[in-house]
Design a protein around this motif. Structure first.
Motif, PDB file in Angstrom:
ATOM      1  N   CYS A   1       4.216 -11.956   1.298  1.00 37.63           N
ATOM      2  CA  CYS A   1       4.314 -10.720   2.275  1.00 37.63           C
ATOM      3  C   CYS A   1       5.680 -10.866   2.860  1.00 37.63           C
ATOM      4  O   CYS A   1       6.246  -9.987   3.733  1.00 37.63           O
ATOM      5  CB  CYS A   1       3.375 -10.748   3.234  1.00 37.63           C
ATOM      6  SG  CYS A   1       1.710 -10.024   2.583  1.00 37.63           S
ATOM      7  N   THR A   2       6.545 -11.977   2.544  1.00 42.72           N
ATOM      8  CA  THR A   2       7.938 -12.339   3.321  1.00 42.72           C
ATOM      9  C   THR A   2       8.566 -10.962   3.074  1.00 42.72           C
ATOM     10  O   THR A   2       9.206 -10.647   4.093  1.00 42.72           O
ATOM     11  CB  THR A   2       8.400 -13.319   2.741  1.00 42.72           C
ATOM     12  OG1 THR A   2       7.621 -14.584   2.757  1.00 42.72           O
ATOM     13  CG2 THR A   2       9.774 -13.583   3.500  1.00 42.72           C
ATOM     14  N   TYR A   3       8.871 -10.551   1.937  1.00 42.53           N
ATOM     15  CA  TYR A   3       9.780  -9.266   2.058  1.00 42.53           C
ATOM     16  C   TYR A   3       9.220  -7.994   2.810  1.00 42.53           C
ATOM     17  O   TYR A   3       9.970  -7.279   3.423  1.00 42.53           O
ATOM     18  CB  TYR A   3       9.692  -8.934   0.336  1.00 42.53           C
ATOM     19  CG  TYR A   3      10.461  -7.627   0.086  1.00 42.53           C
ATOM     20  CD1 TYR A   3      11.951  -7.521   0.258  1.00 42.53           C
ATOM     21  CD2 TYR A   3       9.966  -6.550  -0.346  1.00 42.53           C
ATOM     22  CE1 TYR A   3      12.768  -6.477   0.220  1.00 42.53           C
ATOM     23  CE2 TYR A   3      10.633  -5.232  -0.391  1.00 42.53           C
ATOM     24  CZ  TYR A   3      11.885  -5.303  -0.279  1.00 42.53           C
ATOM     25  OH  TYR A   3      12.791  -4.113  -0.441  1.00 42.53           O
ATOM     26  N   LEU A   4       7.916  -7.974   2.726  1.00 45.37           N
ATOM     27  CA  LEU A   4       7.547  -6.930   3.399  1.00 45.37           C
ATOM     28  C   LEU A   4       7.593  -7.010   4.994  1.00 45.37           C
ATOM     29  O   LEU A   4       7.976  -6.146   5.667  1.00 45.37           O
ATOM     30  CB  LEU A   4       5.899  -6.576   3.268  1.00 45.37           C
ATOM     31  CG  LEU A   4       5.672  -6.289   1.684  1.00 45.37           C
ATOM     32  CD1 LEU A   4       3.860  -6.254   1.644  1.00 45.37           C
ATOM     33  CD2 LEU A   4       5.999  -4.759   1.328  1.00 45.37           C
TER      34      LEU A   4
ATOM     35  N   PRO B   1       6.024  11.519  -5.346  1.00 46.87           N
ATOM     36  CA  PRO B   1       7.429  11.440  -6.077  1.00 46.87           C
ATOM     37  C   PRO B   1       7.755  10.085  -5.732  1.00 46.87           C
ATOM     38  O   PRO B   1       7.701   9.223  -4.568  1.00 46.87           O
ATOM     39  CB  PRO B   1       8.306  12.435  -4.855  1.00 46.87           C
ATOM     40  CG  PRO B   1       7.550  13.361  -4.543  1.00 46.87           C
ATOM     41  CD  PRO B   1       6.141  12.753  -4.365  1.00 46.87           C
ATOM     42  N   PRO B   2       8.576   9.210  -6.709  1.00 42.08           N
ATOM     43  CA  PRO B   2       8.993   7.607  -6.502  1.00 42.08           C
ATOM     44  C   PRO B   2      10.090   7.607  -5.596  1.00 42.08           C
ATOM     45  O   PRO B   2      10.920   8.706  -5.273  1.00 42.08           O
ATOM     46  CB  PRO B   2       9.370   7.623  -7.824  1.00 42.08           C
ATOM     47  CG  PRO B   2       9.818   8.894  -8.560  1.00 42.08           C
ATOM     48  CD  PRO B   2       8.879   9.741  -7.742  1.00 42.08           C
TER      49      PRO B   2
ATOM     50  N   PRO C   1       0.789  -1.362  -0.150  1.00 40.99           N
ATOM     51  CA  PRO C   1       0.005  -0.090   0.157  1.00 40.99           C
ATOM     52  C   PRO C   1       0.884   1.288   0.319  1.00 40.99           C
ATOM     53  O   PRO C   1       0.396   2.096  -0.691  1.00 40.99           O
ATOM     54  CB  PRO C   1      -1.037  -0.170   1.386  1.00 40.99           C
ATOM     55  CG  PRO C   1      -0.593  -1.430   1.908  1.00 40.99           C
ATOM     56  CD  PRO C   1       0.342  -1.975   1.257  1.00 40.99           C
ATOM     57  N   GLY C   2       1.987   1.364   0.831  1.00 42.13           N
ATOM     58  CA  GLY C   2       2.616   2.446   0.767  1.00 42.13           C
ATOM     59  C   GLY C   2       3.458   2.983  -0.663  1.00 42.13           C
ATOM     60  O   GLY C   2       3.128   4.002  -1.096  1.00 42.13           O
ATOM     61  N   THR C   3       4.074   1.883  -1.156  1.00 38.51           N
ATOM     62  CA  THR C   3       4.691   2.258  -2.560  1.00 38.51           C
ATOM     63  C   THR C   3       3.681   2.264  -3.657  1.00 38.51           C
ATOM     64  O   THR C   3       3.788   3.270  -4.529  1.00 38.51           O
ATOM     65  CB  THR C   3       5.650   0.903  -2.728  1.00 38.51           C
ATOM     66  OG1 THR C   3       6.578   0.871  -1.751  1.00 38.51           O
ATOM     67  CG2 THR C   3       6.138   1.135  -4.112  1.00 38.51           C
ATOM     68  N   GLU C   4       2.764   1.181  -3.859  1.00 37.24           N
ATOM     69  CA  GLU C   4       1.766   1.230  -4.903  1.00 37.24           C
ATOM     70  C   GLU C   4       0.640   2.643  -4.725  1.00 37.24           C
ATOM     71  O   GLU C   4       0.245   3.194  -5.706  1.00 37.24           O
ATOM     72  CB  GLU C   4       1.212   0.061  -5.036  1.00 37.24           C
ATOM     73  CG  GLU C   4       2.087  -0.913  -5.166  1.00 37.24           C
ATOM     74  CD  GLU C   4       1.408  -2.212  -5.622  1.00 37.24           C
ATOM     75  OE1 GLU C   4       0.760  -2.558  -6.496  1.00 37.24           O
ATOM     76  OE2 GLU C   4       2.039  -3.271  -4.924  1.00 37.24           O
TER      77      GLU C   4
ATOM     78  N   CYS D   1       5.907  -8.392  -5.135  1.00 40.49           N
ATOM     79  CA  CYS D   1       5.677  -9.620  -3.966  1.00 40.49           C
ATOM     80  C   CYS D   1       4.720 -10.533  -4.716  1.00 40.49           C
ATOM     81  O   CYS D   1       3.688 -10.758  -4.531  1.00 40.49           O
ATOM     82  CB  CYS D   1       5.175  -8.935  -2.806  1.00 40.49           C
ATOM     83  SG  CYS D   1       6.049  -7.715  -1.929  1.00 40.49           S
ATOM     84  N   ASN D   2       5.453 -11.514  -5.533  1.00 40.76           N
ATOM     85  CA  ASN D   2       4.835 -12.472  -6.308  1.00 40.76           C
ATOM     86  C   ASN D   2       5.050 -13.882  -6.063  1.00 40.76           C
ATOM     87  O   ASN D   2       6.311 -14.173  -5.749  1.00 40.76           O
ATOM     88  CB  ASN D   2       5.319 -12.288  -7.863  1.00 40.76           C
ATOM     89  CG  ASN D   2       4.430 -13.053  -8.886  1.00 40.76           C
ATOM     90  OD1 ASN D   2       4.408 -14.296  -8.831  1.00 40.76           O
ATOM     91  ND2 ASN D   2       3.904 -12.448 -10.005  1.00 40.76           N
TER      92      ASN D   2
END
Length: 158
Positions: A124-127, A56-57, A45-48, A71-72
Motif C-alpha cells: 500500500c506504500t504507493y497508495l 472512463p479510464p 478500489p478507485g482505479t480497479e 501494487c505488488n
C-alpha cells in the motif's frame, strides 16, 4: 530451473474478469532482470472498480482488455547474472499487475522491502503516498485545516 506457470488477472471488458495462464522461462532472464513470485498485491478500489464498472479510464489510451493492479510485493526467485541490487529471497515492491509471477528489470524495483515491514503495508506504500504527496505539494501548512472525504486507503492516510 523449470518453466514457471503464471496466472494473470485480465479485465476483458467491463464486469468480465478472467485468469490467463502464461509461461515464463527463467533461462530467458536478461542480465539485469529478476524473476519474482508474487506474495501479495493490493487492490486499488478507485482505479480497479472504475475499470470493472466500465467508467472512463484515467489514461485515455487504456482500453480493454487490460491488466489490473499496480501494487505488488514479490519475492525474488531468480536473477540475471549482473543483478547486484537484490538477492534471491529478497522481497521487492513493484508496479506489476495482479499476477502470480513476473520478470522485470531490476531498475523497475521501487524498493527492497525490509524484513520488519509486513507485505500488506509495503503493497500500500504507493497508495499512502498519493494523498501525502498531494498535501505536501499544496499550500496547506502545519496547523492549517483540510477536509478529507472518504475513509479508504487514500482518505485515511492523507
Amino acid at each position: 530451473m523449470y518453466l514457471v506457470n503464471v496466472s494473470v488477472v485480465v479485465l476483458d471488458a467491463p464486469s468480465v474478469i478472467k485468469i490467463v495462464t502464461e509461461r515464463l522461462d527463467p533461462k530467458d532472464l536478461g542480465s539485469q532482470e529478476i524473476l519474482c513470485e508474487t506474495l501479495l498485491t493490493a487492490i486499488s478500489p478507485g482505479t480497479e472498480l472504475a475499470a470493472y464498472n466500465g467508467l472512463p479510464p484515467l489514461r485515455p489510451s487504456t482500453g480493454y482488455p487490460r491488466l489490473q493492479g499496480y501494487c505488488n510485493v514479490g519475492k525474488v526467485i531468480a536473477m540475471g547474472a549482473d543483478v547486484t541490487e537484490v538477492e534471491v529471497g529478497d522481497r521487492v515492491l513493484t508496479f506489476e499487475s495482479h499476477r502470480s509471477h513476473f520478470i522485470t528489470p531490476v531498475s523497475r524495483v521501487i524498493s527492497k522491502v525490509p524484513d520488519a515491514v509486513p507485505s500488506e503495508d509495503a503493497a500500500c506504500t504507493y497508495l499512502f503516498h498519493i494523498g501525502y504527496d498531494a498535501v505536501i505539494r499544496s499550500p496547506i501548512r502545519y496547523g492549517g485545516s483540510l477536509m478529507v472525504v472518504g475513509l479508504g486507503v487514500l482518505g485515511l492516510t492523507t
